[in-house]
Scaffold this motif. Structure first.
Motif, PDB file in Angstrom:
ATOM      1  N   ILE A 258      11.283 -42.431  50.096  1.00 19.70           N
ATOM      2  CA  ILE A 258      10.754 -41.594  51.188  1.00 19.70           C
ATOM      3  C   ILE A 258      10.123 -40.264  50.517  1.00 19.70           C
ATOM      4  CG2 ILE A 258      11.835 -42.720  52.950  1.00 19.70           C
ATOM      5  CD1 ILE A 258      13.948 -40.391  53.049  1.00 19.70           C
ATOM      6  N   GLY A 259       9.510 -39.485  51.541  1.00 16.93           N
ATOM      7  CA  GLY A 259       9.119 -38.175  51.014  1.00 16.93           C
ATOM      8  C   GLY A 259       8.140 -38.234  49.859  1.00 16.93           C
ATOM      9  N   ASP A 260       8.623 -37.391  48.803  1.00 21.60           N
ATOM     10  CA  ASP A 260       7.580 -37.354  47.515  1.00 21.60           C
ATOM     11  C   ASP A 260       7.815 -38.539  46.761  1.00 21.60           C
ATOM     12  OD1 ASP A 260       7.210 -34.825  48.433  1.00 21.60           O
ATOM     13  OD2 ASP A 260       8.518 -33.742  47.317  1.00 21.60           O
ATOM     14  N   TYR A 261       8.492 -39.552  47.208  1.00 22.97           N
ATOM     15  CA  TYR A 261       8.749 -40.904  46.439  1.00 22.97           C
ATOM     16  C   TYR A 261       8.155 -42.055  47.161  1.00 22.97           C
ATOM     17  CZ  TYR A 261      11.586 -37.505  43.994  1.00 22.97           C
ATOM     18  OH  TYR A 261      12.040 -36.473  43.328  1.00 22.97           O
ATOM     19  N   THR A 262       7.102 -41.935  47.943  1.00 24.05           N
ATOM     20  CA  THR A 262       6.428 -43.048  48.467  1.00 24.05           C
ATOM     21  C   THR A 262       5.550 -43.543  47.269  1.00 24.05           C
ATOM     22  OG1 THR A 262       4.699 -41.671  49.362  1.00 24.05           O
ATOM     23  CG2 THR A 262       6.592 -42.324  50.506  1.00 24.05           C
ATOM     24  N   LYS A 263       5.003 -44.772  47.598  1.00 21.87           N
ATOM     25  CA  LYS A 263       4.061 -45.370  46.526  1.00 21.87           C
ATOM     26  C   LYS A 263       3.135 -44.773  46.172  1.00 21.87           C
ATOM     27  CE  LYS A 263       1.239 -49.643  45.885  1.00 21.87           C
ATOM     28  NZ  LYS A 263       0.574 -50.697  46.486  1.00 21.87           N
ATOM     29  N   GLU A 264       2.501 -43.878  47.062  1.00 17.14           N
ATOM     30  CA  GLU A 264       1.298 -43.055  47.118  1.00 17.14           C
ATOM     31  C   GLU A 264       1.669 -41.644  46.304  1.00 17.14           C
ATOM     32  OE1 GLU A 264       1.919 -44.323  50.015  1.00 17.14           O
ATOM     33  OE2 GLU A 264       0.480 -45.803  50.212  1.00 17.14           O
ATOM     34  N   GLU A 265       2.897 -41.090  46.510  1.00 19.82           N
ATOM     35  CA  GLU A 265       3.556 -39.723  45.756  1.00 19.82           C
ATOM     36  C   GLU A 265       3.810 -40.205  44.486  1.00 19.82           C
ATOM     37  OE1 GLU A 265       3.386 -37.008  47.129  1.00 19.82           O
ATOM     38  OE2 GLU A 265       2.808 -37.319  49.168  1.00 19.82           O
ATOM     39  N   LYS A 266       4.383 -41.442  44.210  1.00 21.27           N
ATOM     40  CA  LYS A 266       4.590 -41.705  42.807  1.00 21.27           C
ATOM     41  C   LYS A 266       3.377 -41.721  41.800  1.00 21.27           C
ATOM     42  CE  LYS A 266       8.767 -44.511  43.725  1.00 21.27           C
ATOM     43  NZ  LYS A 266       9.540 -45.883  43.674  1.00 21.27           N
ATOM     44  N   LYS A 267       2.367 -42.102  42.598  1.00 19.51           N
ATOM     45  CA  LYS A 267       0.910 -42.301  41.535  1.00 19.51           C
ATOM     46  C   LYS A 267       0.646 -40.589  41.641  1.00 19.51           C
ATOM     47  CE  LYS A 267      -0.847 -46.581  43.308  1.00 19.51           C
ATOM     48  NZ  LYS A 267      -1.725 -47.272  44.029  1.00 19.51           N
ATOM     49  N   ALA A 268       0.784 -39.819  42.270  1.00 17.38           N
ATOM     50  CA  ALA A 268       0.200 -38.529  42.324  1.00 17.38           C
ATOM     51  C   ALA A 268       1.206 -37.787  41.212  1.00 17.38           C
ATOM     52  CB  ALA A 268       0.271 -37.837  43.702  1.00 17.38           C
ATOM     53  N   SER A 269       2.473 -38.116  41.273  1.00 17.56           N
ATOM     54  CA  SER A 269       3.700 -37.438  40.461  1.00 17.56           C
ATOM     55  C   SER A 269       3.362 -37.783  39.037  1.00 17.56           C
ATOM     56  CB  SER A 269       5.089 -37.832  40.957  1.00 17.56           C
ATOM     57  OG  SER A 269       5.216 -37.274  42.347  1.00 17.56           O
ATOM     58  N   LYS A 270       2.923 -38.633  38.953  1.00 15.11           N
ATOM     59  CA  LYS A 270       2.656 -39.106  37.401  1.00 15.11           C
ATOM     60  C   LYS A 270       1.814 -37.962  36.588  1.00 15.11           C
ATOM     61  CE  LYS A 270       3.459 -43.927  37.486  1.00 15.11           C
ATOM     62  NZ  LYS A 270       2.955 -45.450  37.097  1.00 15.11           N
ATOM     63  N   ILE A 271       0.791 -37.873  37.504  1.00 16.53           N
ATOM     64  CA  ILE A 271      -0.212 -36.620  37.025  1.00 16.53           C
ATOM     65  C   ILE A 271       0.213 -35.397  37.092  1.00 16.53           C
ATOM     66  CG2 ILE A 271      -2.708 -35.787  37.691  1.00 16.53           C
ATOM     67  CD1 ILE A 271      -3.205 -38.384  38.763  1.00 16.53           C
ATOM     68  N   ILE A 272       0.801 -35.005  38.166  1.00 16.58           N
ATOM     69  CA  ILE A 272       1.332 -33.613  38.065  1.00 16.58           C
ATOM     70  C   ILE A 272       2.609 -33.339  37.174  1.00 16.58           C
ATOM     71  CG2 ILE A 272       2.925 -32.015  39.859  1.00 16.58           C
ATOM     72  CD1 ILE A 272       1.504 -33.570  42.216  1.00 16.58           C
ATOM     73  N   GLY A 273       3.412 -34.362  36.728  1.00 17.52           N
ATOM     74  CA  GLY A 273       4.287 -34.200  35.640  1.00 17.52           C
ATOM     75  C   GLY A 273       3.592 -34.024  34.541  1.00 17.52           C
ATOM     76  N   GLN A 274       2.530 -34.563  33.955  1.00 21.78           N
ATOM     77  CA  GLN A 274       1.820 -34.325  32.845  1.00 21.78           C
ATOM     78  C   GLN A 274       1.129 -32.898  32.628  1.00 21.78           C
ATOM     79  OE1 GLN A 274      -0.872 -37.491  32.866  1.00 21.78           O
ATOM     80  NE2 GLN A 274       0.516 -39.056  32.211  1.00 21.78           N
ATOM     81  N   ILE A 275       0.818 -32.426  34.100  1.00 22.19           N
ATOM     82  CA  ILE A 275       0.318 -31.189  34.142  1.00 22.19           C
ATOM     83  C   ILE A 275       1.482 -30.210  33.978  1.00 22.19           C
ATOM     84  CG2 ILE A 275      -0.766 -29.397  35.796  1.00 22.19           C
ATOM     85  CD1 ILE A 275      -2.384 -31.796  36.800  1.00 22.19           C
ATOM     86  N   ALA A 276       2.562 -30.398  34.636  1.00 21.28           N
ATOM     87  CA  ALA A 276       3.699 -29.328  34.384  1.00 21.28           C
ATOM     88  C   ALA A 276       4.157 -29.036  33.208  1.00 21.28           C
ATOM     89  CB  ALA A 276       4.765 -29.815  35.362  1.00 21.28           C
ATOM     90  N   VAL A 277       4.337 -30.027  32.448  1.00 21.38           N
ATOM     91  CA  VAL A 277       4.664 -29.747  30.935  1.00 21.38           C
ATOM     92  C   VAL A 277       3.901 -28.721  30.192  1.00 21.38           C
ATOM     93  CG1 VAL A 277       5.037 -30.600  28.586  1.00 21.38           C
ATOM     94  CG2 VAL A 277       5.554 -32.146  30.790  1.00 21.38           C
ATOM     95  N   VAL A 278       2.598 -28.846  30.315  1.00 25.31           N
ATOM     96  CA  VAL A 278       1.620 -28.122  29.730  1.00 25.31           C
ATOM     97  C   VAL A 278       1.654 -26.729  30.421  1.00 25.31           C
ATOM     98  CG1 VAL A 278      -0.902 -27.452  28.980  1.00 25.31           C
ATOM     99  CG2 VAL A 278       0.102 -29.767  28.860  1.00 25.31           C
ATOM    100  N   TYR A 279       1.572 -26.684  31.861  1.00 29.70           N
ATOM    101  CA  TYR A 279       1.414 -25.491  32.604  1.00 29.70           C
ATOM    102  C   TYR A 279       2.826 -24.541  32.400  1.00 29.70           C
ATOM    103  CZ  TYR A 279       0.979 -22.658  36.705  1.00 29.70           C
ATOM    104  OH  TYR A 279       0.796 -21.664  37.554  1.00 29.70           O
ATOM    105  N   TRP A 280       3.867 -25.013  32.653  1.00 31.97           N
ATOM    106  CA  TRP A 280       4.872 -24.165  32.427  1.00 31.97           C
ATOM    107  C   TRP A 280       5.385 -23.829  30.882  1.00 31.97           C
ATOM    108  CZ3 TRP A 280       6.198 -21.864  36.356  1.00 31.97           C
ATOM    109  CH2 TRP A 280       6.221 -22.339  37.905  1.00 31.97           C
TER     110      TRP A 280
END
Length: 323
Positions: A258-280
């Motif tokens: 639920i929340g940030d871990y629904t099917k749709e959110e999981k797809k978006a999180s993969k992209i955000i996680g890759q961005i986060a590594v470089v960003y921070w």
């Protein structure tokens, strides 16, 4: 494979104990134990219930030579990963342990400029028999040491949590009783989570007050530096609470999907996680570089809240684009 062996295998595949299966069939645990040990055979109505529960055919249960490949619904039933009660409890335990350690690492990063500010302040006021350059060098050394310890902790617990990454990225099913256990624990801690978030917000709001007062009355540099150090301590405490709540609450949401871990959110999180590594990593490099070049540690900390707001905007944009 005989009937008793099939019941045992299918029960374990679903992550059920003998007591749980007995409860579903409205029989005693001893009855299930006798079936599995082939000391007795279930009645016809129980065979039908077992067929529905395990999503297999009665032919598969009753015919010793029936192969799994011919079990209707078998492939569909087992195609998605299942999380057992033991796995769920271990995941929650590891996340709770990581919450404290990672939160401590974040605190170290936020407080890393404090020794530098303190030593510089004492050196300027001649409270220490050190030159300002020497005090600054010692302060920078302590800063880097604190950051190194924090990063080491992040890496260590990153390795521990790596085996659970699939919970964030893939769809799965919970075995019997897991959803209820997780929901109960989440509800039991809901009030604690709310209080911690409120306390964290309050600390971040109150933190700047001593520093602002010292600046408004044009106090001595050492007093202003002390106000800034108090600000960092308050912010560090607030952020620790945010990390603690975020990781514990996130473990429940991950399991319940639920929340940030629904099917749709999981797809978006993969992209955000890759961005986060470089960003921070980039933000950290910019922060340390600008601070060392300008020696304005009392003002460059503003990079972190700005970076946090910008990252939120980036993450929101990714999710909007994903939709």
């Amino acid at each position: 494979m005989i009937l008793g062996e099939k019941i045992t295998e299918l029960r374990k595949r679903n992550g059920w104990s003998q007591e749980e299966l007995a409860g579903k069939l409205k029989v005693s645990r001893q009855a299930v134990s006798k079936w599995e040990s082939s000391m007795s055979v279930p009645e016809l109505d129980k065979i039908l219930l077992l067929s529905d529960l395990f999503e297999v055919s009665t032919d598969y249960l009753l015919k010793d030579d029936q192969k799994e490949d011919h079990v209707p619904g078998y492939l569909t039933h087992s195609s998605m990963k299942k999380v057992t009660m033991e796995e769920a409890q271990e995941f929650i335990r590891v996340r709770r342990e990581a919450a404290g350690r990672i939160g401590a690492g974040v605190v170290l990063c936020i407080l890393s400029p404090v020794p530098l500010l303190f030593l510089n302040g004492l050196a300027e006021e001649k409270y220490l028999p050190l030159s300002e350059d020497l005090a600054g060098g010692i302060g920078v050394g302590l800063l880097l040491m604190m950051v190194a310890i924090a990063v080491g902790g992040f890496i260590l617990f990153g390795i521990k949590l790596k085996k659970y990454e699939w919970l964030e990225e893939e769809e799965f099913e919970l075995c019997y009783g897991v959803s209820g256990m997780v929901s109960e624990r989440q509800e039991a801690e809901a009030l604690t989570f709310t209080r911690k978030i409120a306390a964290g917000v309050a600390l971040c709001i109150v933190g700047p007050v001593p520093w602002l007062i010292a600046g408004s009355i044009d106090a001595r540099d050492l007093i202003q530096v002390t106000g800034l150090m108090i600000l960092l301590v308050f912010v560090a405490a607030g952020v620790y609470l945010f990390v603690d709540v975020g990781m514990k609450k996130g473990s429940y949401e991950q399991l319940l999907q639920i929340g940030d871990y629904t099917k749709e959110e999981k797809k978006a999180s993969k992209i955000i996680g890759q961005i986060a590594v470089v960003y921070w990593c980039l933000c950290t490099g910019i922060y340390v570089g600008i601070s060392l070049f300008t020696e304005s540690w009392d003002t460059t900390w503003i990079l972190w809240p700005v970076a946090g707001i910008l990252f939120g905007a980036i993450a929101g944009s990714v999710k909007l684009f994903q939709k």
